[in-house]
Design an enzyme around this catalytic site. Sequence first.
Site, PDB file in Angstrom:
ATOM      1  N   LYS A 195       0.848  -1.189   0.000  1.00 45.70           N
ATOM      2  CA  LYS A 195       0.000   0.000   0.000  1.00 45.70           C
ATOM      3  C   LYS A 195       0.881   1.236   0.000  1.00 45.70           C
ATOM      4  O   LYS A 195       1.679   1.453   0.915  1.00 45.70           O
ATOM      5  CB  LYS A 195      -0.895  -0.013   1.247  1.00 45.70           C
ATOM      6  CG  LYS A 195      -1.793   1.204   1.348  1.00 45.70           C
ATOM      7  CD  LYS A 195      -2.781   1.073   2.485  1.00 45.70           C
ATOM      8  CE  LYS A 195      -3.616   2.315   2.619  1.00 45.70           C
ATOM      9  NZ  LYS A 195      -4.572   2.237   3.724  1.00 45.70           N
ATOM     10  N   ARG A 205     -10.956   9.874   1.777  1.00 44.47           N
ATOM     11  CA  ARG A 205     -10.834  10.512   3.100  1.00 44.47           C
ATOM     12  C   ARG A 205     -12.029  11.413   3.384  1.00 44.47           C
ATOM     13  O   ARG A 205     -12.408  11.596   4.528  1.00 44.47           O
ATOM     14  CB  ARG A 205      -9.492  11.224   3.222  1.00 44.47           C
ATOM     15  CG  ARG A 205      -8.382  10.170   3.259  1.00 44.47           C
ATOM     16  CD  ARG A 205      -7.001  10.736   3.397  1.00 44.47           C
ATOM     17  NE  ARG A 205      -6.012   9.663   3.245  1.00 44.47           N
ATOM     18  CZ  ARG A 205      -4.725   9.848   3.069  1.00 44.47           C
ATOM     19  NH1 ARG A 205      -4.244  11.073   3.032  1.00 44.47           N
ATOM     20  NH2 ARG A 205      -3.917   8.812   2.950  1.00 44.47           N
ATOM     21  N   LYS A 248      -2.241  -1.613  -3.842  1.00 46.50           N
ATOM     22  CA  LYS A 248      -3.099  -0.429  -3.789  1.00 46.50           C
ATOM     23  C   LYS A 248      -2.260   0.829  -3.842  1.00 46.50           C
ATOM     24  O   LYS A 248      -1.275   0.898  -3.100  1.00 46.50           O
ATOM     25  CB  LYS A 248      -3.895  -0.484  -2.478  1.00 46.50           C
ATOM     26  CG  LYS A 248      -4.715   0.727  -2.167  1.00 46.50           C
ATOM     27  CD  LYS A 248      -5.446   0.549  -0.860  1.00 46.50           C
ATOM     28  CE  LYS A 248      -6.115   1.863  -0.538  1.00 46.50           C
ATOM     29  NZ  LYS A 248      -6.162   2.141   0.843  1.00 46.50           N
TER      30      LYS A 248
HETATM   31  C1  PBG Z   1      -7.631   3.185   5.578  1.00 45.25           C
HETATM   32  C2  PBG Z   1      -7.886   3.051   4.130  1.00 45.25           C
HETATM   33  C3  PBG Z   1      -7.688   4.016   3.114  1.00 45.25           C
HETATM   34  C4  PBG Z   1      -8.163   3.433   1.947  1.00 45.25           C
HETATM   35  C5  PBG Z   1      -8.577   2.145   2.257  1.00 45.25           C
HETATM   36  N1  PBG Z   1      -8.377   1.922   3.599  1.00 45.25           N
HETATM   37  C6  PBG Z   1      -7.218   5.403   3.197  1.00 45.25           C
HETATM   38  C7  PBG Z   1      -5.842   5.718   3.599  1.00 45.25           C
HETATM   39  O1  PBG Z   1      -5.033   4.845   3.866  1.00 45.25           O
HETATM   40  O2  PBG Z   1      -5.572   6.909   3.713  1.00 45.25           O
HETATM   41  C8  PBG Z   1      -8.206   4.115   0.603  1.00 45.25           C
HETATM   42  C9  PBG Z   1      -9.312   3.653  -0.299  1.00 45.25           C
HETATM   43  C10 PBG Z   1      -9.644   4.559  -1.435  1.00 45.25           C
HETATM   44  O3  PBG Z   1      -8.995   5.602  -1.679  1.00 45.25           O
HETATM   45  O4  PBG Z   1     -10.591   4.222  -2.140  1.00 45.25           O
HETATM   46  N2  PBG Z   1      -6.309   3.081   5.959  1.00 45.25           N
HETATM   47 ZN    ZN Z   2      -5.983   3.766   8.070  1.00 43.36          ZN
END
Ligand code: PBG
Ligand code: ZN
Length: 325
Positions: A195, A205, A248
């Site tokens: 990620k 967010r 991701k």
């Molecule tokens: C939580 C999380 C995030 C996403 C999925 N789980 C946001 C982040 O890490 O800031 C992003 C999903 C998306 O942008 O569709 N940690």
């Molecule tokens: Zn998170």
Amino acid sequence: MFFPQFRARRIRASETFRRMVRETTLSVNDLIYPMFSAFGSGIRKEISSMPGIFQQSIEHIVAEAKEVQALGIPAVLLFGIPETKDAVGSDAYSDSGIIQETIRAIKKEVPGLAVVTDVCMCEYTDHGHCGIIKDGDVDNDATLELLAKEALSHVRAGADMVAPSDMMDGRVAAIRETLDDNGFDHIPLMSYAVKYASGYYGPFREAAESTPQFGDRRSYQMDARNRREAVLEAELDIEEGADILMVKPGLAYLDVLREIRENFTQPVAVYNVSGEYSMVKAAAERGWIDERTVTMENLHAFRRAGADIIITYHAKDVARWLKGL
Ligand code: PBG
Ligand code: ZN
């Protein structure tokens, strides 16, 4: 063999031939649909940057879950917007937390739909970070205990699979051990193994109300410039017991997705994240691109790069298009 003996266009000349030589398929079975469950009742609020995606209270979540199942989509991925947030993200691991209540409602009303939960702290902490804070920084090891508690409370409520997205070191092992010790050794774990710290999470967010109130996530999420590190992260998570590896975001990371596909035998998922969805929607609204053509092109690109599973906000539209609707 060269032109004019060989002509690459011969097998492209008709739809029948094109169908016969297609290398990549996309099925409704490949899709997971993310949903945002908000505390309260009577809530159905569209995310301004994500047309078609809503923050919803449980009764609306259940109604949409029924629709998702009727379309043949096998699973949803749940995110929670709790009533209150605090420094230690208490709602995340409360048995009466927003996600726990949502899981129970879906499993009661739509039992055949698989429920996957996002395991992280950022939706539940008042500071918006993915772990708890000590001396102005995320405390990795103290966070592990809370993530394990959170995952356990999700599966106790009926979750079919957990998906940790926090990027703390050691979290897969911590969660796996806690689940196993409590009689949940049959519950699979899909790790957000690879990620990246990404600008593409912006619209999410807004949806999850999880913007960090200070700093950013670069001390735990990966640097977009790195590819070898992706293999290392995936290796660690497999060692710790991950069943499915996720990459991701998706579109800007197809090379990484291919790399993970080639290095591991486990199933690989890709998250077609919020910003990727928003860009397609915004350009389509302006008439600059054709939504269906571009969406199907993007999803086939994930499959071509090696994804078994695609987590996407387009899932319901794609399911309809695949049925020819
Ligand atoms: C939580 C999380 C995030 C996403 C999925 N789980 C946001 C982040 O890490 O800031 C992003 C999903 C998306 O942008 O569709 N940690
Ligand atoms: Zn998170």
